[in-house]
Design an enzyme around this catalytic site. Structure first.
Site, PDB file in Angstrom:
ATOM      1  N   CYS A  30       0.849  -1.199   0.000  1.00 53.02           N
ATOM      2  CA  CYS A  30       0.000   0.000   0.000  1.00 53.02           C
ATOM      3  C   CYS A  30       0.883   1.247   0.000  1.00 53.02           C
ATOM      4  CB  CYS A  30      -0.914  -0.014   1.222  1.00 53.02           C
ATOM      5  SG  CYS A  30      -1.829   1.523   1.470  1.00 53.02           S
ATOM      6  N   CYS A  33      -0.162   3.991   2.396  1.00 53.68           N
ATOM      7  CA  CYS A  33       0.163   3.624   3.785  1.00 53.68           C
ATOM      8  C   CYS A  33       1.611   3.996   4.101  1.00 53.68           C
ATOM      9  CB  CYS A  33      -0.010   2.128   4.014  1.00 53.68           C
ATOM     10  SG  CYS A  33      -1.654   1.483   3.713  1.00 53.68           S
TER      11      CYS A  33
END
Length: 108
Positions: A30, A33
């Protein structure tokens, strides 16, 4: 930031009652993230006296993430006395300010 997983999630998050618990659900793949992580760590420095900060790698704890109804990343969940009090889903996280605004609600 305390790394939680299937072995310690119950103790560190669900059974923890001293202060609210913020859990950052993230994954290895991700990109958003990874980009947000340094800023989330700064929030821990700023609010760590009022809120317990934890992080959970969903790549390594997929079943636990699904059990917590984490369907997309990044997801941030605030727990109070083991109950979900607020959830920020990927569509509500554009900047670190979005995360900080949620955290501030639990600092009173």
């Amino acid at each position: 930031m305390l790394e939680v997983n299937k072995d310690n999630f119950e103790v560190e998050v669900l059974n923890y009652t001293e202060k609210p618990v913020f859990v950052d659900y993230w994954g290895d793949k991700c990109q958003k993230c990874i980009e947000l992580m340094p800023d989330v760590h700064k929030l821990e420095e700023k609010y760590g006296d009022k809120i317990k900060f934890c992080s959970l790698n969903t790549s390594q704890n997929r079943r636990l993430a699904i059990a917590q109804k984490v369907l997309g990343l990044p997801t941030m969940i605030m727990y109070v006395n083991g109950e979900k009090a607020e959830t920020l889903t990927p569509d509500k996280i554009n900047t670190v300010e979005d995360i900080e605004n949620m955290i501030k609600k639990f600092c009173e």
